[in-house]
Design an enzyme around this catalytic site. Structure first.
Site, PDB file in Angstrom:
ATOM      1  N   HIS A 196       0.816  -1.221   0.000  1.00 60.73           N
ATOM      2  CA  HIS A 196       0.000   0.000   0.000  1.00 60.73           C
ATOM      3  C   HIS A 196       0.845   1.263   0.000  1.00 60.73           C
ATOM      4  O   HIS A 196       1.932   1.311   0.566  1.00 60.73           O
ATOM      5  CB  HIS A 196      -1.010   0.004   1.159  1.00 60.73           C
ATOM      6  CG  HIS A 196      -0.441   0.154   2.541  1.00 60.73           C
ATOM      7  ND1 HIS A 196      -0.326   1.367   3.158  1.00 60.73           N
ATOM      8  CD2 HIS A 196       0.012  -0.755   3.438  1.00 60.73           C
ATOM      9  CE1 HIS A 196       0.166   1.207   4.374  1.00 60.73           C
ATOM     10  NE2 HIS A 196       0.393  -0.082   4.571  1.00 60.73           N
ATOM     11  N   ASP A 217       5.766   2.150   7.350  1.00 62.58           N
ATOM     12  CA  ASP A 217       4.407   1.742   6.955  1.00 62.58           C
ATOM     13  C   ASP A 217       3.799   2.765   6.000  1.00 62.58           C
ATOM     14  O   ASP A 217       3.153   3.700   6.445  1.00 62.58           O
ATOM     15  CB  ASP A 217       3.547   1.584   8.218  1.00 62.58           C
ATOM     16  CG  ASP A 217       2.184   0.981   7.942  1.00 62.58           C
ATOM     17  OD1 ASP A 217       1.947   0.508   6.819  1.00 62.58           O
ATOM     18  OD2 ASP A 217       1.345   0.994   8.854  1.00 62.58           O
ATOM     19  N   GLU A 252      -5.157   1.629   4.719  1.00 60.42           N
ATOM     20  CA  GLU A 252      -5.232   1.918   6.161  1.00 60.42           C
ATOM     21  C   GLU A 252      -6.653   2.125   6.682  1.00 60.42           C
ATOM     22  O   GLU A 252      -6.854   2.282   7.877  1.00 60.42           O
ATOM     23  CB  GLU A 252      -4.395   3.170   6.480  1.00 60.42           C
ATOM     24  CG  GLU A 252      -2.898   3.040   6.186  1.00 60.42           C
ATOM     25  CD  GLU A 252      -2.166   2.174   7.192  1.00 60.42           C
ATOM     26  OE1 GLU A 252      -2.807   1.501   8.014  1.00 60.42           O
ATOM     27  OE2 GLU A 252      -0.925   2.175   7.137  1.00 60.42           O
TER      28      GLU A 252
HETATM   29  N1  BES Z   1       1.232  -2.371   7.984  1.00 59.58           N
HETATM   30  C1  BES Z   1       0.043  -2.523   8.750  1.00 59.58           C
HETATM   31  C2  BES Z   1      -0.222  -3.956   9.159  1.00 59.58           C
HETATM   32  C3  BES Z   1       0.625  -4.510  10.251  1.00 59.58           C
HETATM   33  C4  BES Z   1       0.994  -3.739  11.341  1.00 59.58           C
HETATM   34  C5  BES Z   1       0.978  -5.837  10.194  1.00 59.58           C
HETATM   35  C6  BES Z   1       1.759  -4.304  12.342  1.00 59.58           C
HETATM   36  C7  BES Z   1       1.725  -6.404  11.194  1.00 59.58           C
HETATM   37  C8  BES Z   1       2.120  -5.619  12.283  1.00 59.58           C
HETATM   38  C9  BES Z   1      -1.156  -2.049   7.916  1.00 59.58           C
HETATM   39  O1  BES Z   1      -0.875  -0.944   7.140  1.00 59.58           O
HETATM   40  C10 BES Z   1      -2.253  -1.658   8.880  1.00 59.58           C
HETATM   41  O2  BES Z   1      -2.102  -0.795   9.650  1.00 59.58           O
HETATM   42  N2  BES Z   1      -3.361  -2.363   8.814  1.00 59.58           N
HETATM   43  C11 BES Z   1      -4.475  -2.063   9.660  1.00 59.58           C
HETATM   44  C12 BES Z   1      -5.618  -2.927   9.217  1.00 59.58           C
HETATM   45  C13 BES Z   1      -6.397  -2.369   8.072  1.00 59.58           C
HETATM   46  C14 BES Z   1      -7.349  -3.416   7.568  1.00 59.58           C
HETATM   47  C15 BES Z   1      -7.165  -1.127   8.462  1.00 59.58           C
HETATM   48  C16 BES Z   1      -4.162  -2.392  11.109  1.00 59.58           C
HETATM   49  O3  BES Z   1      -3.304  -3.228  11.377  1.00 59.58           O
HETATM   50  O4  BES Z   1      -4.803  -1.805  11.966  1.00 59.58           O
HETATM   51 ZN    ZN Z   2      -0.607   0.675   8.850  1.00 55.11          ZN
END
Ligand code: BES
Ligand code: ZN
Length: 385
Positions: A196, A217, A252
């Site tokens: 992303h 991120d 996000e």
């Molecule tokens: N990069 C993160 C996912 C992540 C964070 C994976 C920490 C493993 C450890 C991703 O960009 C993110 O923040 N995802 C959201 C979920 C999304 C469906 C809104 C999250 O983790 O809250």
């Molecule tokens: Zn994130």
């Protein structure tokens, strides 16, 4: 387990979530009152979607992060239902994957040495210089254009490569989609490398001026993808299968961009045989190893990627679980495609500064990112043939 904890904490402390959110969030900067009150169909990853006001979904995510957890969710409201059944062509590819020999020793022994961590450092520097890359902000749009320009400048001498902006109807930021066309009978099969492009600051969610550098991120993931692309082009690589490079908008806020893309590909019957997701490749929280997320991913493609690490990259790896639909691989997985998610650390040792103004470049290690780039390049080169 993660999901259970989130749901449980939501039930136990809903009052405190609301109180918290009212103090710290200003959702109204980006969403009208009407939008915030509108009920959305939210799946936190347990496959049991629930209707709730948008404000509540956003608050759940924010509250979870402030408490050291992630509040992943799929926003399903605008998604057309697509079947989870894999395509026949993809299924036969899956069944053959275990016995597939490695065929790119000659190419990769050279090409892997062409990767440069300095270039990834530069991309992360440039991307984290945007105040934010939020899916509803002007700088979110500019950053997507910046990424597309990088792809274009690398591909300028190749007429078998197209760079497109994938427009989304519900928000401003486009996804970026790059295609290196395959030749011969396998050209209709597609291999995807993606991550992303958007960033978020969950402490001041939705403020137009919010600072969300998103260096780890996920500027690191975008930088990894761009560098893999650069080396494939600079080594004049010509694939049999079609190779696609994607940076997704609006991850996000519920994997919105990647869901739209994966569902569209599925409804058009596109034979995507493998997807590798790069989301956070710069923080070596558990030391010098790549951690594979085993939920919402394909076991076959994960094992294949681990073999690539053993054979070509000679890097250490282990397995962990996100515990919820934590990134765009889950969108492909849900549409019945095989996806793999190599991650920078274990869940418990990940970068705690994501989604804040502290997600900056100086806590990252580009030797770590280099291992991901090597994996990405091996993945694309192997599956191209
Ligand atoms: N990069 C993160 C996912 C992540 C964070 C994976 C920490 C493993 C450890 C991703 O960009 C993110 O923040 N995802 C959201 C979920 C999304 C469906 C809104 C999250 O983790 O809250
Ligand atoms: Zn994130």
């Amino acid at each position: 387990m993660q999901v259970t904890r989130i749901v449980l904490s939501a039930v136990v402390s809903f009052a405190s979530i609301s109180a918290y959110a009212h103090q710290h969030a200003n959702f109204q900067e980006f969403f009208s009152k009407q939008e915030l009150a509108e009920k959305r169909l939210i799946d936190t990853g347990n496959g049991k979607p629930q209707w709730m006001p948008l404000s509540q979904a956003l608050e759940l995510g924010e509250f979870a992060h402030q408490n050291g957890r992630c509040g992943g969710f799929f926003d399903l409201t605008d998604q057309k239902e697509v079947s989870r059944e894999p395509l026949v062509q993809v299924e036969s590819f899956r069944l053959a994957l275990g016995d597939r020999p490695m065929v790119q020793q000659a190419y990769l022994s050279q090409a892997l040495t062409v990767l440069e961590s300095q270039r990834m450092f530069k991309t992360v520097t440039d991307l984290s210089a945007f105040r934010n890359r939020f899916y509803k902000s002007e700088t979110g749009v500019q950053s997507a254009k910046f990424i597309a320009d990088q792809f274009r400048s690398i591909a300028k001498n190749r007429n078998d490569i197209t760079v497109e902006m994938f427009a989304h109807s519900k928000w401003m930021q486009p996804s970026v989609m790059v295609t290196m066309k395959g030749t011969g009978p396998k050209a209709n099969e597609i291999v995807v490398i993606g991550g992303h492009e958007d960033s978020i600051n969950q402490m001041s969610f939705g403020m137009p001026s919010m600072n969300a550098p998103g260096a780890d991120d996920n500027a690191t993931g975008v930088a990894t993808i761009l560098e893999v692309f650069r080396v494939l082009v600079d080594t004049n690589f010509k694939p049999n299968r079609t190779l696609m490079f994607m940076t997704y908008a609006a991850e996000e806020v519920g994997l919105l961009g990647s869901q739209e893309i994966a569902n569209k590909f599925k409804s058009e019957g596109k034979a995507v045989v493998g997807v590798v997701q790069f989301d956070m490749t710069g923080f070596p929280g558990a030391g010098d190893q790549i951690v594979f997320m085993t939920d919402f991913t394909s076991p076959e493609l994960t094992q294949f990627s681990q073999k690539l690490l053993d054979v070509y990259v000679k890097a250490k790896w282990s397995n962990d679980k996100c515990g919820y639909a934590c990134s765009d691989h889950a969108s492909w997985n849900k549409a019945g495609y095989m996806a793999v998610m190599p991650f920078e650390a274990t869940m418990s040792s990940d970068n705690k500064d994501i989604h804040t103004p502290r997600d900056v470049i100086n806590k990252l290690d580009f030797n770590h990112t280099m291992h991901f780039a090597k994996l990405g390049l091996s993945f694309m080169a192997e599956l191209a043939q």
